[in-house]
Design an enzyme around this catalytic site. Structure first.
Site, PDB file in Angstrom:
ATOM      1  N   ASP A  32       0.756  -1.273   0.315  1.00 46.09           N
ATOM      2  CA  ASP A  32      -0.239  -0.467   0.388  1.00 46.09           C
ATOM      3  C   ASP A  32       0.850   1.107   0.121  1.00 46.09           C
ATOM      4  O   ASP A  32       1.264   1.194  -0.379  1.00 46.09           O
ATOM      5  CB  ASP A  32      -1.122  -0.295   1.391  1.00 46.09           C
ATOM      6  CG  ASP A  32      -2.332   0.362   0.913  1.00 46.09           C
ATOM      7  OD1 ASP A  32      -2.304   1.257   0.097  1.00 46.09           O
ATOM      8  OD2 ASP A  32      -3.645   0.019   0.944  1.00 46.09           O
TER       9      ASP A  32
ATOM     10  N   HIS B 162      -4.262   5.770   3.383  1.00 46.62           N
ATOM     11  CA  HIS B 162      -4.541   4.710   2.775  1.00 46.62           C
ATOM     12  C   HIS B 162      -3.979   3.222   3.254  1.00 46.62           C
ATOM     13  O   HIS B 162      -4.601   2.209   3.726  1.00 46.62           O
ATOM     14  CB  HIS B 162      -4.222   4.949   0.829  1.00 46.62           C
ATOM     15  CG  HIS B 162      -5.231   3.580   0.944  1.00 46.62           C
ATOM     16  ND1 HIS B 162      -5.144   2.159  -0.203  1.00 46.62           N
ATOM     17  CD2 HIS B 162      -6.524   3.622  -0.676  1.00 46.62           C
ATOM     18  CE1 HIS B 162      -5.823   1.248   0.132  1.00 46.62           C
ATOM     19  NE2 HIS B 162      -6.875   2.288  -0.262  1.00 46.62           N
TER      20      HIS B 162
ATOM     21  N   SER C 273     -11.165  -1.179  -1.608  1.00 47.33           N
ATOM     22  CA  SER C 273      -9.543  -1.188  -1.151  1.00 47.33           C
ATOM     23  C   SER C 273     -10.009  -1.662   1.133  1.00 47.33           C
ATOM     24  O   SER C 273      -9.257  -1.928   1.859  1.00 47.33           O
ATOM     25  CB  SER C 273      -9.812   0.423  -0.632  1.00 47.33           C
ATOM     26  OG  SER C 273      -8.663   0.182  -2.021  1.00 47.33           O
TER      27      SER C 273
END
Length: 770
Positions: free
Chosen positions: A145, A218, A551
């Protein structure tokens, strides 16, 4: 699926591939896959051999030395190098002995609804109450990520045992990231940027951390969702207050930073998978995706095959291309492909119109500016009544006239720009509030946002009504109110409109997605570097943020896979996937079939796969459909690949086709999809399955199959009687056409023993006659 959408989809794939091949550099990165076993004895190492191969095709040797051409070497889940080559050199290299394949670098995107690729979509979700108190600290999850924010309380390692001795990973240091930032929870952190820098130029280290530190948020959010330690009192500006915890609170996290401001590149992703497998991860969580390309051209699919061979469970997000059909990415059968659904928590807000009517919407707004409940504010909509949105109706940068919108609540249509950015545009033009209206692709699905001014999102139907009110009443007014967090929402879960849909265009016989998990309004840890809206103008800093996207659903499954691995260390990746799929549920909390947010109808296996994940049941599934690496290879043997294309998957273990599968539907997959060919003369087809008993030694199962309009289904035998643990028994399912249907039919097959229900979704497709 409409004809236009098929054409558009094909066009998109062709264009994407074309762009990948023709990006205008004289040299670009290619991934070169080598047959490790073909190295001549004259070389002392594989890397020496690989570099001599690359040097042999270089057209113009460069003065600074050709070793710079190689930017990565791969040696665990994949074998070969990433090298800088011209198109001509790449073509020459592909002809060389020992070279299995040459792939051009491709760019992947993060699968969050903030991603520029899916700009019409939303962020959401919440904490998990499922994770059992399973103290097993040996399972390590690798998260590919944007890195990690180590100071987050979600990564507190208090009470954790020392890192397992088998772990070979490391803590790479760099800007604002030192050895001490790793601990017993974050056991490894690495960065991968050579491919990114080769494609986009050097990373600006003033603006971006060239280290495992997560600027974007994220990666921190997904890592905390997988295995975050419990944090009491977690919330976003007061919303979603409670204890935030990952799915597997006892598992360890290894962060592999592969995504940067300009995207994530396949050579970096491949190196991270290769490294993670060598480091000793048990699970890989990958919330990324590129376009759909055939199995042997998809470097993530090939690396995931290598990881699976080494016993690593790989979970990937399905993508945010819904509700369009055939929008999935990451469809290989050895990957667990995860779609997104809602939870039973909401963030309601209301709009009270001057007519006295109150309309429900959602919002995560919390700020100093509030609209008075007893005051009516003028409403304005800058669009016309035409069906297609215009730049001003979309509230794009520079389209709102301050003279018109100042002091007013502005109605904005969704699309093109990020939702929170529209609010910033309204605020900059002097507006006091915003009503954000869904387009028809979002329907009535409401995704909450952390807006920078008072703003409420409403569904398409109410949005049209509000726009009609504004356009027919020059004195239209409204006020907005924010009601906090509400639990017990019905119906839930609902399949998210943005969640990518099947069928799996590469192989209809492999039903995808595999499963859905919470991916809407998810609360998890956040970076200290970026505001909750991710806009540069957002000066707010929060410890937790609420996001939506596949996600967010992918790490839920990765974490639950880690729990299963801790409870059943001997289970293969396929056994874990089977347990997740066969125990999934297909009814919501009103006891009705799962619904599809985009259509207000029941969702189908093309939308939800086997159903919604059910962690507690998955710990004790009764039976599993196991699949070995050779079985997956046999599946590839049914896919009309050339021997060279097959070698991409078969090289290290020296696999060859034994032709044990009569057709791709015979792969021992937990979902059952039968495809009748165009020839109408084929009226009967038989598929085979084998189940392994992981329940009590003596277990007696009988089968129940749902009825189908176009087919009769017979199962032989109709009972399976086990006398030992790990015993395997096989059965066959014969489908006989009564009347060919023009659309696929959906149903289920369940093995029951009085305690367990082992359910497989069933899809029957009749290809139209030629």
């Amino acid at each position: 699926m409409g004809e236009n959408s098929v054409v558009r989809w094909f066009f998109l794939i062709v264009i994407t591939n074309y762009v990948a091949f023709t990006i205008g550099f004289s040299k670009k990165t290619y991934i070169v896959q080598m047959d490790k076993s073909a190295m001549p004895e004259s070389f002392s190492s594989h890397l020496d051999w690989y570099s001599s191969k690359v040097k042999s095709v270089v057209v113009e040797p460069e003065r600074e030395g050709d070793q710079d051409r190689i930017i990565y070497s791969y040696q665990t889940a994949f074998h070969g190098v990433a090298a800088l080559l011209s198109e001509e050199e790449a073509e020459r290299l592909e002809e060389e002995d020992g070279v299995v394949a040459v792939f051009p670098e491709t760019k992947y995107e993060l699968h969050t609804t903030r991603s520029p690729m899916f700009l019409g979509l939303e962020p959401e979700d919440s904490t998990s109450v499922w994770s059992e108190k399973l103290v097993d600290h040996d399972v390590i999850v690798g998260v590919l990520d944007t890195g990690i924010w180590p100071e987050s309380e979600s990564f507190n390692d208090t009470g954790m045992s020392p890192v397992p001795a088998r772990w070979k990973g490391t803590c790479e240091t760099g800007r604002a990231f030192q050895k001490h930032h790793c601990n017993r929870k974050i056991v490894g952190a690495r960065v991968f940027y050579h491919g990114y820098e080769t494609a986009t130029g050097k990373i600006n280290e003033q603006n971006e951390y060239k280290s495992p530190r997560d600027q974007d948020g994220h990666g921190t959010h997904t890592a905390a969702t997988v295995a975050g330690s419990p944090v009491r009192g977690a919330n976003l500006l007061g919303y979603a207050y409670g204890t935030a915890r990952g799915m597997a609170v006892g598992a360890r996290i290894a962060a592999y930073k592969v995504c940067w401001v300009g995207g994530c590149f396949s050579s970096d992703i491949l190196s991270a998978v290769d490294r993670a497998v060598a480091d000793g991860v048990n699970v890989l969580s990958i919330s990324l995706g590129g376009g759909l390309s055939s199995y042997y051209r998809d470097s993530l699919s090939i690396a995931a095959f290598g990881a699976m061979e080494m016993g690593v469970f790989v979970s990937c997000s399905a993508g945010n291309g819904g509700p369009d059909p055939v929008s999935l990415t990451n469809v290989s059968p050895w990957i667990t492909t995860v779609g997104a659904s809602t939870m039973d928590r909401d963030f309601p807000a209301t709009i009270k119109l001057g007519t006295g009517r109150t309309i429900s919407g959602v919002s995560l707004y919390k700020g100093r500016r509030v609209l008075l409940s007893n005051k009516e504010y003028p409403l304005v909509y800058m669009g016309s009544n035409s069906s297609s949105p215009e730049p001003s109706s979309l509230c794009l940068e520079g389209t709102l006239d301050p003279h018109v919108v100042s002091g007013k609540i502005v109605v904005c249509d969704r699309g093109i720009s990020p939702r929170v950015q529209k609010g910033q545009v309204v605020k900059d033009a002097g507006g006091v509030g915003m009503i954000l209206t869904n387009a028809n692709t979002n329907g009535e699905e409401l995704v909450a946002d952390c807006h920078l001014l008072p703003a409420v999102t409403v569904g398409e139907i109410e949005g049209k009504m509000i726009k009609h009110y504004v356009s027919t009443n020059p004195r239209a007014t409204a006020t907005l109110a924010f009601l906090g967090t509400r639990l017990g929402i019905k119906p839930s879960p609902v399949v998210a409109a943005f969640s990518s849909r099947g069928p799996n265009f590469l192989t209809l016989e492999i039903l995808k997605p595999d499963i859905v998990a919470p991916g809407v309004n998810i609360l998890a840890a956040w970076t200290g570097k970026t505001g909750p809206s991710s806009l540069p103008t957002d000066r707010r800093r929060v410890k937790f943020n609420i996001l939506s996207g596949t996600s967010m659903s992918c790490p839920h499954v990765s974490g639950i896979a880690a729990l299963l691995k801790a409870r059943h260390p001997e289970w293969s990746p396929a056994a874990i996937k089977s347990a997740l799929m066969t125990t999934a549920y297909v009814h919501d909390n009103t006891h009705k079939p799962l619904r599809d947010a985009s259509a207000s109808t029941s969702s189908k296996p093309y939308d939800h796969g086997a159903g919604h994940i059910n962690p507690v049941k998955a710990l004790d599934p009764g039976l599993v459909y196991d699949i070995e690496a050779q079985d997956y290879f046999e599946f590839l043997c049914t896919q009309s690949l050339t021997p060279m294309q097959l070698k991409v998957f078969g090289k290290y273990s020296n696999r060859s086709c034994k032709h044990s599968l009569a057709n791709p539907g015979d792969l021992n997959y937990p979902a059952i999809s039968v495809v009748f060919p165009e020839k109408e003369s084929v009226s009967s087809m038989t598929l085979h399955r084998t189940v392994t008993n992981v329940g009590p030694q003596v277990s007696n199962y009988h089968v129940v199959v749902s009825p189908f309009k176009g087919c009769t289904v017979t199962v032989e035998p109709r009972a399976l009687n086990f006398t030992a643990k790990h015993q395997k028994l096989s059965y066959k399912i014969t489908f006989t056409t009564k009347s060919r249907q023009t659309t696929p039919e959906f149903g289920g097959l369940i093995w029951k023993d009085g305690v367990h229900k082992v359910r497989s979704p069933v899809v029957i497709t009749w290809l139209p006659p030629l």
